[in-house]
Design an enzyme around this catalytic site. Sequence first.
Site, PDB file in Angstrom:
ATOM      1  N   ASN A   1      38.417  36.704  33.680  1.00 11.21           N
ATOM      2  CA  ASN A   1      37.611  36.684  34.896  1.00 11.21           C
ATOM      3  C   ASN A   1      36.559  37.797  34.804  1.00 11.21           C
ATOM      4  O   ASN A   1      36.905  38.969  34.657  1.00 11.21           O
ATOM      5  CB  ASN A   1      38.562  36.908  36.089  1.00 11.21           C
ATOM      6  CG  ASN A   1      37.841  36.926  37.419  1.00 11.21           C
ATOM      7  OD1 ASN A   1      36.765  37.498  37.518  1.00 11.21           O
ATOM      8  ND2 ASN A   1      38.418  36.318  38.423  1.00 11.21           N
TER       9      ASN A   1
ATOM     10  N   HIS B   1      33.899  41.157  37.970  1.00 11.75           N
ATOM     11  CA  HIS B   1      33.584  42.569  38.213  1.00 11.75           C
ATOM     12  C   HIS B   1      32.408  43.085  37.402  1.00 11.75           C
ATOM     13  O   HIS B   1      31.886  44.155  37.697  1.00 11.75           O
ATOM     14  CB  HIS B   1      34.833  43.425  38.073  1.00 11.75           C
ATOM     15  CG  HIS B   1      35.821  43.052  39.148  1.00 11.75           C
ATOM     16  ND1 HIS B   1      35.452  43.009  40.476  1.00 11.75           N
ATOM     17  CD2 HIS B   1      37.100  42.637  39.092  1.00 11.75           C
ATOM     18  CE1 HIS B   1      36.489  42.604  41.188  1.00 11.75           C
ATOM     19  NE2 HIS B   1      37.497  42.360  40.377  1.00 11.75           N
TER      20      HIS B   1
ATOM     21  N   HIS C   1      34.583  33.560  40.195  1.00  9.23           N
ATOM     22  CA  HIS C   1      34.914  33.252  41.592  1.00  9.23           C
ATOM     23  C   HIS C   1      33.635  33.301  42.430  1.00  9.23           C
ATOM     24  O   HIS C   1      33.024  34.359  42.574  1.00  9.23           O
ATOM     25  CB  HIS C   1      35.931  34.302  42.087  1.00  9.23           C
ATOM     26  CG  HIS C   1      36.431  34.071  43.475  1.00  9.23           C
ATOM     27  ND1 HIS C   1      37.411  34.855  44.046  1.00  9.23           N
ATOM     28  CD2 HIS C   1      36.113  33.159  44.423  1.00  9.23           C
ATOM     29  CE1 HIS C   1      37.666  34.436  45.271  1.00  9.23           C
ATOM     30  NE2 HIS C   1      36.887  33.412  45.529  1.00  9.23           N
TER      31      HIS C   1
ATOM     32  N   ARG D   1      32.448  33.544  45.737  1.00 12.52           N
ATOM     33  CA  ARG D   1      32.893  33.836  47.102  1.00 12.52           C
ATOM     34  C   ARG D   1      31.848  33.379  48.112  1.00 12.52           C
ATOM     35  O   ARG D   1      30.648  33.394  47.819  1.00 12.52           O
ATOM     36  CB  ARG D   1      33.140  35.337  47.272  1.00 12.52           C
ATOM     37  CG  ARG D   1      34.463  35.782  46.693  1.00 12.52           C
ATOM     38  CD  ARG D   1      34.747  37.236  47.044  1.00 12.52           C
ATOM     39  NE  ARG D   1      36.123  37.558  46.723  1.00 12.52           N
ATOM     40  CZ  ARG D   1      37.133  37.517  47.605  1.00 12.52           C
ATOM     41  NH1 ARG D   1      36.904  37.214  48.869  1.00 12.52           N
ATOM     42  NH2 ARG D   1      38.351  37.797  47.223  1.00 12.52           N
TER      43      ARG D   1
ATOM     44  N   ARG E   1      29.556  38.132  47.083  1.00 17.81           N
ATOM     45  CA  ARG E   1      29.550  39.583  46.852  1.00 17.81           C
ATOM     46  C   ARG E   1      29.454  39.952  45.375  1.00 17.81           C
ATOM     47  O   ARG E   1      29.050  41.047  45.045  1.00 17.81           O
ATOM     48  CB  ARG E   1      30.766  40.252  47.493  1.00 17.81           C
ATOM     49  CG  ARG E   1      32.067  39.948  46.799  1.00 17.81           C
ATOM     50  CD  ARG E   1      33.174  40.846  47.316  1.00 17.81           C
ATOM     51  NE  ARG E   1      33.668  40.369  48.607  1.00 17.81           N
ATOM     52  CZ  ARG E   1      34.916  40.564  49.018  1.00 17.81           C
ATOM     53  NH1 ARG E   1      35.766  41.228  48.263  1.00 17.81           N
ATOM     54  NH2 ARG E   1      35.332  40.110  50.172  1.00 17.81           N
TER      55      ARG E   1
ATOM     56  N   GLU F   1      36.545  29.557  40.414  1.00 14.29           N
ATOM     57  CA  GLU F   1      37.498  29.868  41.480  1.00 14.29           C
ATOM     58  C   GLU F   1      36.754  29.817  42.801  1.00 14.29           C
ATOM     59  O   GLU F   1      35.611  30.291  42.889  1.00 14.29           O
ATOM     60  CB  GLU F   1      37.987  31.291  41.220  1.00 14.29           C
ATOM     61  CG  GLU F   1      39.368  31.579  41.662  1.00 14.29           C
ATOM     62  CD  GLU F   1      39.651  33.046  41.476  1.00 14.29           C
ATOM     63  OE1 GLU F   1      39.757  33.740  42.484  1.00 14.29           O
ATOM     64  OE2 GLU F   1      39.766  33.497  40.322  1.00 14.29           O
TER      65      GLU F   1
ATOM     66  N   THR G   1      41.747  38.553  46.121  1.00 17.76           N
ATOM     67  CA  THR G   1      42.515  37.442  46.686  1.00 17.76           C
ATOM     68  C   THR G   1      43.960  37.889  46.900  1.00 17.76           C
ATOM     69  O   THR G   1      44.703  38.073  45.948  1.00 17.76           O
ATOM     70  CB  THR G   1      42.443  36.226  45.736  1.00 17.76           C
ATOM     71  OG1 THR G   1      41.089  36.059  45.341  1.00 17.76           O
ATOM     72  CG2 THR G   1      42.911  34.971  46.430  1.00 17.76           C
TER      73      THR G   1
ATOM     74  N   GLU H   1      48.274  27.722  39.756  1.00 19.16           N
ATOM     75  CA  GLU H   1      48.243  29.087  39.233  1.00 19.16           C
ATOM     76  C   GLU H   1      49.114  29.924  40.158  1.00 19.16           C
ATOM     77  O   GLU H   1      48.854  30.011  41.361  1.00 19.16           O
ATOM     78  CB  GLU H   1      46.809  29.632  39.198  1.00 19.16           C
ATOM     79  CG  GLU H   1      46.770  31.072  38.681  1.00 19.16           C
ATOM     80  CD  GLU H   1      45.364  31.628  38.493  1.00 19.16           C
ATOM     81  OE1 GLU H   1      44.407  30.832  38.375  1.00 19.16           O
ATOM     82  OE2 GLU H   1      45.240  32.862  38.461  1.00 19.16           O
TER      83      GLU H   1
ATOM     84  N   HIS I   1      46.681  37.443  38.483  1.00 19.58           N
ATOM     85  CA  HIS I   1      46.439  38.459  39.509  1.00 19.58           C
ATOM     86  C   HIS I   1      47.261  39.718  39.235  1.00 19.58           C
ATOM     87  O   HIS I   1      48.483  39.665  39.204  1.00 19.58           O
ATOM     88  CB  HIS I   1      46.726  37.984  40.934  1.00 19.58           C
ATOM     89  CG  HIS I   1      45.897  38.750  41.934  1.00 19.58           C
ATOM     90  ND1 HIS I   1      46.227  40.015  42.337  1.00 19.58           N
ATOM     91  CD2 HIS I   1      44.726  38.449  42.525  1.00 19.58           C
ATOM     92  CE1 HIS I   1      45.290  40.446  43.165  1.00 19.58           C
ATOM     93  NE2 HIS I   1      44.372  39.529  43.294  1.00 19.58           N
TER      94      HIS I   1
HETATM   95  N1  PXP Z   1      43.464  34.377  39.279  1.00 21.65           N
HETATM   96  C1  PXP Z   1      42.989  34.230  40.535  1.00 21.65           C
HETATM   97  C2  PXP Z   1      43.145  32.904  41.194  1.00 21.65           C
HETATM   98  C3  PXP Z   1      42.335  35.305  41.190  1.00 21.65           C
HETATM   99  O1  PXP Z   1      41.885  35.161  42.447  1.00 21.65           O
HETATM  100  C4  PXP Z   1      42.153  36.507  40.496  1.00 21.65           C
HETATM  101  C5  PXP Z   1      41.410  37.634  41.136  1.00 21.65           C
HETATM  102  O2  PXP Z   1      40.103  37.276  41.374  1.00 21.65           O
HETATM  103  C6  PXP Z   1      42.650  36.600  39.181  1.00 21.65           C
HETATM  104  C7  PXP Z   1      43.323  35.532  38.616  1.00 21.65           C
HETATM  105  C8  PXP Z   1      42.478  37.830  38.369  1.00 21.65           C
HETATM  106  O3  PXP Z   1      43.128  38.900  38.949  1.00 21.65           O
HETATM  107  P1  PXP Z   1      42.888  40.350  38.389  1.00 21.65           P
HETATM  108  O4  PXP Z   1      41.430  40.639  38.559  1.00 21.65           O
HETATM  109  O5  PXP Z   1      43.780  41.202  39.228  1.00 21.65           O
HETATM  110  O6  PXP Z   1      43.281  40.321  36.938  1.00 21.65           O
END
Ligand code: PXP
Length: 235
Positions: A7, A10, A43, A45, A49, A70, A101, A151, A190
């Site tokens: 992901n 960030h 993702h 949003r 953001r 996402e 999330t 997931e 997550h």
């Molecule tokens: N999977 C989903 C569905 C999420 O919402 C997130 C966070 O955006 C992640 C995975 C990744 O989580 P993390 O950034 O804590 O590794």
Amino acid sequence: MMKLGVNVDHVATLRQQRGGAKPDPVKAALICQKAGAHSIVMHLREDRRHIQDNDLFRAKEALTVPLNMEMAIAPSVVAVALRLRPHQVTLVPEKREERTTEGGLDLFQKTAAIKRVIENFKKKDIVVSLFIEPDLKQTAKAKILGADAVEFHTGAYADKTGNAARTELTRLEHCVKLALGLGLIPHAGHGLDYENVADIKKIKGLEDLNIGYSIISRALWTGLDRAVKDMLGLI
Ligand code: PXP
């Protein structure tokens, strides 16, 4: 083999701090792909953001690995996804004030709306995954609603240590087993990092891990290529 979805939200979070074009999350996605990531997660949003609509369209064009978008079931982002047609969508709950999330989707709330969104994506041949808590009832409901995958939210596991973490792990194992039995592809994500991933890796049948924060953070010290390769080495 367990697969890694990275992901890159960030990277966009950092970009939005100054409102310019850098650092580019699509460039990050390409580095992750080259390092061996099996898919890229972005993702979108509702408040935009971090990831912007255009990032998704550029990523889809540039990547050869699957793009996993996402999103919440809000009509404005569903419309973007239907135009984009990513390989996969992962439906998540979204609260404006949350930092990330915080929990899984409750499939017993707004069920008709969730079902309708799933059907619309299925019509376009988009793989649909539902982000849920590791809960047997939610897992069974995901199947009834027509999802292809689930997931499991690993936040509760990641927050705990010792016996409490083991209890969460057992919950996850039971849910993965049920998902497989129902014909749902099980993913997890997550809060996973370079330490707590060790026990997750032992869960048989778990197909994909989606990881963002820990990889992007580690990249500050090691570079993104190394951070992705280090995680691939662990899973
Ligand atoms: N999977 C989903 C569905 C999420 O919402 C997130 C966070 O955006 C992640 C995975 C990744 O989580 P993390 O950034 O804590 O590794």
